[in-house]
Design a protein around this motif. Structure first.
Motif, PDB file in Angstrom:
ATOM      1  N   LYS A 364       9.227 -11.335  47.672  1.00  0.00           N
ATOM      2  CA  LYS A 364      10.083 -11.595  48.833  1.00  0.00           C
ATOM      3  C   LYS A 364      11.491 -11.110  48.553  1.00  0.00           C
ATOM      4  N   ASP A 365      11.925 -11.393  47.343  1.00  0.00           N
ATOM      5  CA  ASP A 365      13.262 -10.947  46.990  1.00  0.00           C
ATOM      6  C   ASP A 365      13.354  -9.440  47.020  1.00  0.00           C
ATOM      7  N   TRP A 366      12.279  -8.831  46.628  1.00  0.00           N
ATOM      8  CA  TRP A 366      12.285  -7.372  46.600  1.00  0.00           C
ATOM      9  C   TRP A 366      12.445  -6.805  48.009  1.00  0.00           C
ATOM     10  N   VAL A 367      11.710  -7.342  48.953  1.00  0.00           N
ATOM     11  CA  VAL A 367      11.853  -6.905  50.335  1.00  0.00           C
ATOM     12  C   VAL A 367      13.268  -7.189  50.825  1.00  0.00           C
ATOM     13  N   SER A 368      13.727  -8.365  50.462  1.00  0.00           N
ATOM     14  CA  SER A 368      15.068  -8.736  50.872  1.00  0.00           C
ATOM     15  C   SER A 368      16.097  -7.781  50.298  1.00  0.00           C
ATOM     16  N   ILE A 370      15.676  -4.678  49.559  1.00  0.00           N
ATOM     17  CA  ILE A 370      15.649  -3.420  50.293  1.00  0.00           C
ATOM     18  C   ILE A 370      16.432  -3.561  51.586  1.00  0.00           C
TER      19      ILE A 370
END
Lengths: 715, 133
Positions: A364-368, A370
């Protein structure tokens, strides 16, 4: 091939571990037992973590066995020293190998029964192939982690690198190295809001430009992120620090340390400096402990100049959330102790929805991340003008509110769009030594010319009249667009002025002047001789709606002479313009800038203006004054006439030393004008935008009472 | 916990029941399990719901991976209010039959319309490339 599966599971377990250890809820006794169980297993796991003797560690033993025979010293004489040497070597892997904490725990975790999962969890296949590994010829080497790849391991932030940099001098300097402020010395952005004000007293721009702290300025004053070490002091309250007087900005604030989360880029590049910051001792109101989460103001920070890396502000946000969620978990852990049928939401979640949290927190953090990266830009005012303005308006509103209100200050997290420095890519195509010629490669950075497009201009002869007219109109449109670009630049100079260094300002001013001259030339057409013989060019522009608006916007920037010139040209051709404007009705937009211009005009100019407007005295005696009629029958024309007349009256009444010559001219003109006004029936008169108050006094000089009354009724 | 205030993000919606409308007109209902930066969705325990008039029918579909560009809109379903609907659930066969009937009726009226226009010499080009919905 189940490695990835196991790895993913292990990572999931790792995150869920504290929570998952309490699987069920129930009466207190059971809970106590459950407490006992997980604790025991936890203790077991912990003991397994700490392995006293290397010889017991299976992993090491394995490693040693593979290497052992080659490392035996001498071989013949085995003594205690040998064994210790062996031990030392065995210890090697532990010391030299940087085992991420994850893997150690992995060994310690008991095998969990695999959770029933229908879907595939394949992080590695989800990732795009790393660009650095694919054969790339003709593209610059990729130094950054490609965006398509989620991190395979939990990102272990290693913030050991501290780079202290020289004090930055100014914002828009050339690529100098500047670094953000260290944590403790940061100022709130609100404090910094006052900086531009103080440092820019007496700048040439009107004070209409709001002293809003630009993102850049804030950027230097708040430093780069070290995600692991966030202190509440670095976040300032939105509210608390408005209006606090800041004399100067401390250079120390601008030194900073930058943490590196990503694999190191080729080095830091351009940053923007700031006006010097006040000394840290002047830091006011250390914000309250709870406020840091809410009071994230738009403070873009100095950081990696690459748009592929996350801005520290955003990164901090991300890690904050992570920590928050982790602490939530931990608190949930503790809460199971107190009884009362108290169910944790997480437990509930686990019970009702066994498929929950398939998407890991770090994913989730990764998407965030981006999404946050997408907010970064090299020039927010260019890329995202409307949001920037809107944001400034919001801030001004909230600042105003806080000044008035005495209640608890509201803190709201705001979305920031930080500014990234432009990364200069000097790309040279790959060359091999000793070869003749270059490689023929074509990539996105280095495209090959595919089509040879040749511009052929049409011949003038076989064009029809229509085409010519159309072309002329098109040319006018192009001129308008070019002038508009110049205008937008000129309007932007105020902002740039505020941001620029002292040394740069004269250059900026010079540029601005030049642009204004260019605009005027565009408007009037480049005259071959000294005198501008034809208004043709100008008229063409004025026939187009956008052209009229353009002129209205340009007028404030022109010099009085130039503006008067424009006014005259308009007045001279007013009937024509009125006819053309019948559909658009945009002419009234010119009234306001015209009235501003009028304030600066001397009587002589005003007189000639009236002459132009009314076409008096008429060159050829005609029964009707068409020019004047047209003017009077149009809203804009009439309003303009009134404005001019009122200005004339102002000048007359205020200035007692007007030249006799001008006076005569004016008087004659007025007489004629009043005569005409009297003649025209009232119905034919348009409705003006505003009727200046001194018109009556003007007319009273030239006509007797009877006629004055008549005029009054007409007005 | 909002990552970015003032923005829309699907991260908050994970593990919640959603209704997703696709560009081809299908309605999917499922638990949103995973997303990515393109708003590709992973729906779990998905059900395709066909609406005809006041009736609807559910076809269980399992797991859906939807490419982000095909989503028209999606929204979270309030589990409490979910059953509070005036619509009547029917069996799959029935709803498919209803749908077929509706499609037929639509086609016929479309044909009549085109015919009428043709008689008057008009021609409305069919935008085949646009989304059907």
């Amino acid at each position: 091939d189940d490695d990835w599966q196991e790895a993913h599971e292990r990572l999931a377990e790792l995150e869920d571990k504290p929570v998952a250890s309490r699987e069920q809820d129930g009466p207190s006794t059971e809970d106590l037992d459950l407490l006992g169980d997980p604790e025991d297993t936890l203790a077991e796991r912990l003991t397994r973590l700490v392995i006293d003797s290397e010889l017991e560690d299976p992993a090491i033993m394995q490693a040693v066995q593979t290497r052992g025979p080659t490392q035996q010293p001498g071989g013949l004489n085995s003594s205690i020293w040998d064994s210790s040497a062996v031990l030392r070597r065995m210890r090697g892997p532990l010391l030299t190998q940087e085992m991420p904490s994850v893997s150690v725990l992995d060994y310690a975790l008991p095998q969990r029964p695999p959770q029933p999962r229908d879907d595939e969890r394949d992080p590695s296949e989800r990732a795009l192939p790393r660009r650095s590994s694919s054969p790339v010829i003709g593209s610059p080497p990729v130094r950054a982690v490609p965006i398509g790849t989620p991190p395979k391991q939990a990102a272990v932030p290693s913030f050991n690198q501290q780079i202290l940099c020289p004090k930055p001098v100014h914002i828009r300097a050339t690529l100098q190295q500047r670094y953000p402020a260290p944590y403790g010395e940061r100022m709130s952005p609100n404090q910094l809001c006052n900086v531009p004000n103080s440092s820019l007293l007496g700048h040439p721009f009107p004070h209409s430009v709001s002293p809003v702290l630009t993102h850049l300025q804030r950027a230097q004053l708040l430093g780069g992120a070290q995600a692991g070490r966030m202190s509440p002091s670095q976040f300032a309250r939105v509210s608390g620090l408005v209006g606090s007087p800041i004399p100067s900005v401390n250079p120390k604030l601008l030194q900073g340390r930058v943490g590196q989360m990503m694999p190191p880029a080729s080095g830091f590049r351009a940053f923007f400096g700031a006006p010097p910051a006040p000394p840290p001792s002047q830091l006011q109101h250390p914000p309250g402990p709870g406020s840091h989460l809410q009071s994230l103001r738009p403070q873009p920070q100095m950081f990696r100049p690459d748009t592929t890396h996350l801005h520290p502000q955003h990164r901090r946000l991300l890690h904050q959330r992570q920590q928050q969620s982790r602490s939530q978990h931990r608190s949930l852990n503790g809460s199971i102790g107190d009884r009362g049928g108290h169910r944790s939401s997480h437990q509930e979640q686990m019970r009702k929805d066994p498929y929950a949290n398939l998407m890991l927190q770090r994913e989730k953090d990764w998407v965030s991340k981006i999404q946050m990266m997408q907010l970064q830009s090299t020039d927010p005012y260019l890329d995202d003008y409307y949001y920037q303005n809107y944001f400034q308006k919001l801030e001004k509103l909230s600042a105003a509110e806080e000044v008035h209100g005495d209640g608890p200050k509201k803190e709201r997290t705001k979305l920031i769009t930080p500014q990234v420095a432009k990364l200069e890519h000097t790309y040279k195509p790959v060359q091999f030594e000793g070869s003749l010629g270059k490689l023929t490669v074509s990539s996105v950075n280095n495209p090959r010319k595919m089509i040879d497009a040749v511009v052929t201009s049409r011949s003038e002869d076989d064009e029809t009249k229509e085409k010519q007219v159309r072309d002329k109109r098109r040319q006018t449109l192009v001129t308008i667009e070019k002038t508009y670009s110049l205008l937008l630049d000129v309007e932007d100079y105020e902002r740039r002025y505020l941001l620029s260094l002292e040394g740069e300002r004269p250059a900026l001013m010079g540029e601005r002047k030049q642009k204004i001259c260019d605009m005027y030339d565009n408007l009037r057409g480049k005259a071959p001789g000294q005198d501008r013989p034809s208004d043709d060019h100008f008229m063409q522009i004025m026939c187009i709606r956008k052209g009229k608006r353009l002129v209205a916007r340009i007028l404030p920037f022109l010099s009085p002479e130039q503006a008067a010139d424009v006014l005259m040209a308009t007045a001279r051709n007013l009937p024509f313009l009125i006819k053309k404007d019948a559909q658009d009705e945009v002419l009234p937009c010119l009234l306001r800038p015209f009235s501003h211009v009028l304030y600066h005009l001397p009587l002589g100019t005003v007189t000639s203006l009236v002459q132009q407007l009314t076409n008096l005295p008429q060159s050829a005696p005609a029964p009707t004054n068409l020019h004047l009629t047209a003017v009077l029958q149009n809203k804009f024309g009439l309003s303009l006439l009134y404005l001019v007349l009122s200005r004339g009256e102002e000048l007359q009444s205020s200035d007692t030393n007007t030249e006799l010559m001008q006076d005569n001219q004016w008087t004659e003109l007025m007489l004629m004008a009043t005569r005409e006004l009297l003649r025209i029936p009232q119905a034919a008169l348009a409705k003006p935008v505003s009727t200046p108050s001194n018109l009556l006094s003007l007319f009273s000089r030239y006509v007797d009472q009877q006629k004055l009354n008549l005029l009054e009724t007409k007005l | 916990m909002n990552y970015m205030p003032g923005t829309a993000s699907l991260i908050q919606d994970i593990d919640k029941k959603h209704l997703v409308l696709l560009r081809d007109g299908r309605t999917l209902i499922g638990y949103l399990r995973s997303i990515d930066q393109f708003a590709n969705l992973v729906l779990h325990q998905t059900v395709e719901r066909i609406h005809v008039g006041k009736k609807y029918g559910d076809i269980p579909r399992g797991i859906f991976v939807v490419r982000g560009e095909n989503v028209v809109l999606l929204g979270e379903i309030d589990l409490e209010k979910e059953s509070d609907t005036p619509l009547q659930q029917v069996s799959i066969e029935e709803i498919l039959e209803e749908q077929r009937v509706e499609q037929q009726a639509k086609q016929e009226s479309e044909k009549l319309k085109v015919q009428a226009l043709k008689e008057r010499g008009l021609c409305i080009p069919r935008a085949d490339t646009l989304d059907e919905y």
